[in-house]
Design an enzyme around this catalytic site. Sequence first.
Site, PDB file in Angstrom:
ATOM      1  N   GLY A  12      37.598  29.908  33.088  1.00 30.88           N
ATOM      2  CA  GLY A  12      39.145  30.060  33.314  1.00 30.88           C
ATOM      3  C   GLY A  12      39.739  29.051  34.014  1.00 30.88           C
ATOM      4  CB  THR A  14      43.237  25.488  31.727  1.00 25.84           C
ATOM      5  OG1 THR A  14      42.599  26.918  30.988  1.00 25.84           O
ATOM      6  CG2 THR A  14      42.074  24.514  31.207  1.00 25.84           C
ATOM      7  N   GLY A  15      43.607  28.345  34.106  1.00 27.80           N
ATOM      8  CA  GLY A  15      44.713  29.453  34.210  1.00 27.80           C
ATOM      9  C   GLY A  15      45.479  28.935  35.418  1.00 27.80           C
ATOM     10  NE  ARG A  37      40.873  30.018  25.240  1.00 31.43           N
ATOM     11  CZ  ARG A  37      41.744  31.112  24.913  1.00 31.43           C
ATOM     12  NH1 ARG A  37      41.239  31.708  23.930  1.00 31.43           N
ATOM     13  NH2 ARG A  37      42.905  31.177  25.484  1.00 31.43           N
ATOM     14  CE  LYS A 134      41.283  41.844  38.212  1.00 27.29           C
ATOM     15  NZ  LYS A 134      42.190  41.111  39.338  1.00 27.29           N
TER      16      LYS A 134
HETATM   17  N1  LIG Z   1      46.720  38.512  43.651  1.00 27.37           N
HETATM   18  C1  LIG Z   1      47.654  38.333  42.780  1.00 27.37           C
HETATM   19  O1  LIG Z   1      48.729  38.073  43.021  1.00 27.37           O
HETATM   20  C2  LIG Z   1      47.328  37.990  41.389  1.00 27.37           C
HETATM   21  C3  LIG Z   1      48.177  37.493  40.475  1.00 27.37           C
HETATM   22  C4  LIG Z   1      47.904  37.002  39.327  1.00 27.37           C
HETATM   23  C5  LIG Z   1      46.585  37.153  38.644  1.00 27.37           C
HETATM   24  N2  LIG Z   1      45.652  37.811  39.732  1.00 27.37           N
HETATM   25  C6  LIG Z   1      43.974  37.806  39.289  1.00 27.37           C
HETATM   26  O2  LIG Z   1      43.516  36.655  39.339  1.00 27.37           O
HETATM   27  C7  LIG Z   1      42.685  36.506  38.091  1.00 27.37           C
HETATM   28  C8  LIG Z   1      43.129  35.062  37.270  1.00 27.37           C
HETATM   29  O3  LIG Z   1      44.364  35.588  36.825  1.00 27.37           O
HETATM   30  P1  LIG Z   1      45.216  34.271  36.276  1.00 27.37           P
HETATM   31  O4  LIG Z   1      46.626  34.686  36.230  1.00 27.37           O
HETATM   32  O5  LIG Z   1      45.118  32.976  37.013  1.00 27.37           O
HETATM   33  O6  LIG Z   1      44.573  33.950  34.566  1.00 27.37           O
HETATM   34  P2  LIG Z   1      45.387  33.219  33.609  1.00 27.37           P
HETATM   35  O7  LIG Z   1      46.384  32.197  34.136  1.00 27.37           O
HETATM   36  O8  LIG Z   1      45.982  33.957  32.604  1.00 27.37           O
HETATM   37  O9  LIG Z   1      44.188  32.414  32.953  1.00 27.37           O
HETATM   38  C9  LIG Z   1      43.275  32.890  32.138  1.00 27.37           C
HETATM   39  C10 LIG Z   1      42.083  31.663  31.885  1.00 27.37           C
HETATM   40  O10 LIG Z   1      41.142  32.173  31.050  1.00 27.37           O
HETATM   41  C11 LIG Z   1      40.993  31.179  30.045  1.00 27.37           C
HETATM   42  N3  LIG Z   1      40.650  32.137  28.814  1.00 27.37           N
HETATM   43  C12 LIG Z   1      41.194  32.948  28.076  1.00 27.37           C
HETATM   44  N4  LIG Z   1      40.558  33.467  26.936  1.00 27.37           N
HETATM   45  C13 LIG Z   1      39.446  32.815  27.348  1.00 27.37           C
HETATM   46  C14 LIG Z   1      38.219  32.963  26.400  1.00 27.37           C
HETATM   47  N5  LIG Z   1      38.047  33.480  24.891  1.00 27.37           N
HETATM   48  N6  LIG Z   1      36.957  31.947  26.411  1.00 27.37           N
HETATM   49  C15 LIG Z   1      37.053  31.132  27.849  1.00 27.37           C
HETATM   50  N7  LIG Z   1      38.149  31.347  28.644  1.00 27.37           N
HETATM   51  C16 LIG Z   1      39.381  31.966  28.171  1.00 27.37           C
HETATM   52  C17 LIG Z   1      42.470  30.693  29.802  1.00 27.37           C
HETATM   53  O11 LIG Z   1      42.068  29.417  28.989  1.00 27.37           O
HETATM   54  P3  LIG Z   1      43.047  28.757  28.159  1.00 27.37           P
HETATM   55  O12 LIG Z   1      43.861  27.925  28.885  1.00 27.37           O
HETATM   56  O13 LIG Z   1      42.226  28.166  27.032  1.00 27.37           O
HETATM   57  O14 LIG Z   1      43.861  30.086  27.582  1.00 27.37           O
HETATM   58  C18 LIG Z   1      42.733  30.415  31.527  1.00 27.37           C
HETATM   59  O15 LIG Z   1      42.008  29.557  31.832  1.00 27.37           O
HETATM   60  C19 LIG Z   1      42.618  37.653  37.670  1.00 27.37           C
HETATM   61  O16 LIG Z   1      41.737  38.402  38.046  1.00 27.37           O
HETATM   62  C20 LIG Z   1      44.167  38.484  38.058  1.00 27.37           C
HETATM   63  O17 LIG Z   1      44.044  39.701  37.812  1.00 27.37           O
HETATM   64  C21 LIG Z   1      45.956  38.145  41.113  1.00 27.37           C
END
Ligand SMILES: NC(=O)c1ccc[n+]([C@@H]2O[C@H](COP(=O)([O-])OP(=O)(O)OC[C@H]3O[C@@H](n4cnc5c(N)ncnc54)[C@H](OP(=O)(O)O)[C@@H]3O)[C@@H](O)[C@H]2O)c1
Length: 309
Positions: A12, A14-15, A37, A134
């Site tokens: 993940g 790139t997220g 991916r 989670k």
């Molecule tokens: N505390 C807070 O304020 C807060 C805010 C937001 C999130 N969070 C938490 O932080 C964590 C990360 O969230 P985020 O928002 O950073 O996530 P995100 O931006 O949605 O990133 C998701 C990542 O997963 C990858 N991915 C998606 N499908 C996949 C697959 N089938 N195989 C492999 N990789 C895949 C995506 O890759 P691609 O680039 O290929 O799509 C991307 O790198 C989560 O647990 C979320 O609940 C917390």
Amino acid sequence: MASEKSKILVVGGTGFLGRHVVAASARLGHPTFALVRDPAPSDPAKAQLLQGFQESGVTLLKGDLYNHGSLVTAVKAADVVVSTLGALQLADQTRLIAAIKETGNVKRFFPSEFGLDVDRTGAVEPAKSIFARKAAIRRAVEASGVPYTYVVAGYFAGFALPSIGQALSRAPPTDKAVVLGDGDAKAVFVEEGDIATYTVLAADDPRAANKTIYIKPPANTLTHNELLALWEKKTGKAFERVYLPEDAVLKQIQESPIPLNIILAIAHAVYVRGEQTGFEIDPAKGVDATDLYPDVKYTTVDEYLNRFL
Ligand SMILES: NC(=O)c1ccc[n+]([C@@H]2O[C@H](COP(=O)([O-])OP(=O)(O)OC[C@H]3O[C@@H](n4cnc5c(N)ncnc54)[C@H](OP(=O)(O)O)[C@@H]3O)[C@@H](O)[C@H]2O)c1
């Protein structure tokens, strides 16, 4: 010379958060791997991100959560696996746990958490179901016997601070600020790069093994009222507060579409229920990141807000 630092695989990477974990891992000297991916994306921003990873020595491994063979190959390369998968993949992290069990070489797994403590939350739906996913992954990790660390992180600064904490807006207040509840519950805001730094520091730290690390830097723990007052001081402009009582917040959650209802339900847990603070860490189960790593110069909320002046 062989590195003494663990090899870290970020799934993940790139997220929104994951890119910071990849960067922190490389910066702190870990041999770093990112499961991606698409290693040659057509999106220029993503291509640039991956190029930056490679320039800092990160190895890209092509793979997908839904391709078991690719997960096993990637996991074999690592000592530590950090999952920063997004909301839609949370439940399917069981696939990653299966690959980790199969290879048997991983010394620490960080499931995708980085928010509220899902074992103590009383969040309402639809956040409740997300947090239940989670929590189910926590139970799966514990049952697998793979050593773990859960990271509880407060609000991402980049998510909550551009609106000065207002859940219903993406921009700073001009004449009015909407406050959920009475605005007096302590909340926590942490810059994403700092969340990543604490996470990577915990990767090789036996004090964080089979524990939750709580990232709640003292200078970044403040009420919504205090946050708004800080912004007023910086801008020299006062604005009206509109306080939404809890029953109005709950009604709005029920009436809002996705994703606003999720955002509001999390904000309700933070600002009305005060879930990011208001509890003592149980030393048998948790550790405070700023106690473990007092030398980390984290970005304070005060400093962060200067970006918006
Ligand atoms: N505390 C807070 O304020 C807060 C805010 C937001 C999130 N969070 C938490 O932080 C964590 C990360 O969230 P985020 O928002 O950073 O996530 P995100 O931006 O949605 O990133 C998701 C990542 O997963 C990858 N991915 C998606 N499908 C996949 C697959 N089938 N195989 C492999 N990789 C895949 C995506 O890759 P691609 O680039 O290929 O799509 C991307 O790198 C989560 O647990 C979320 O609940 C917390």
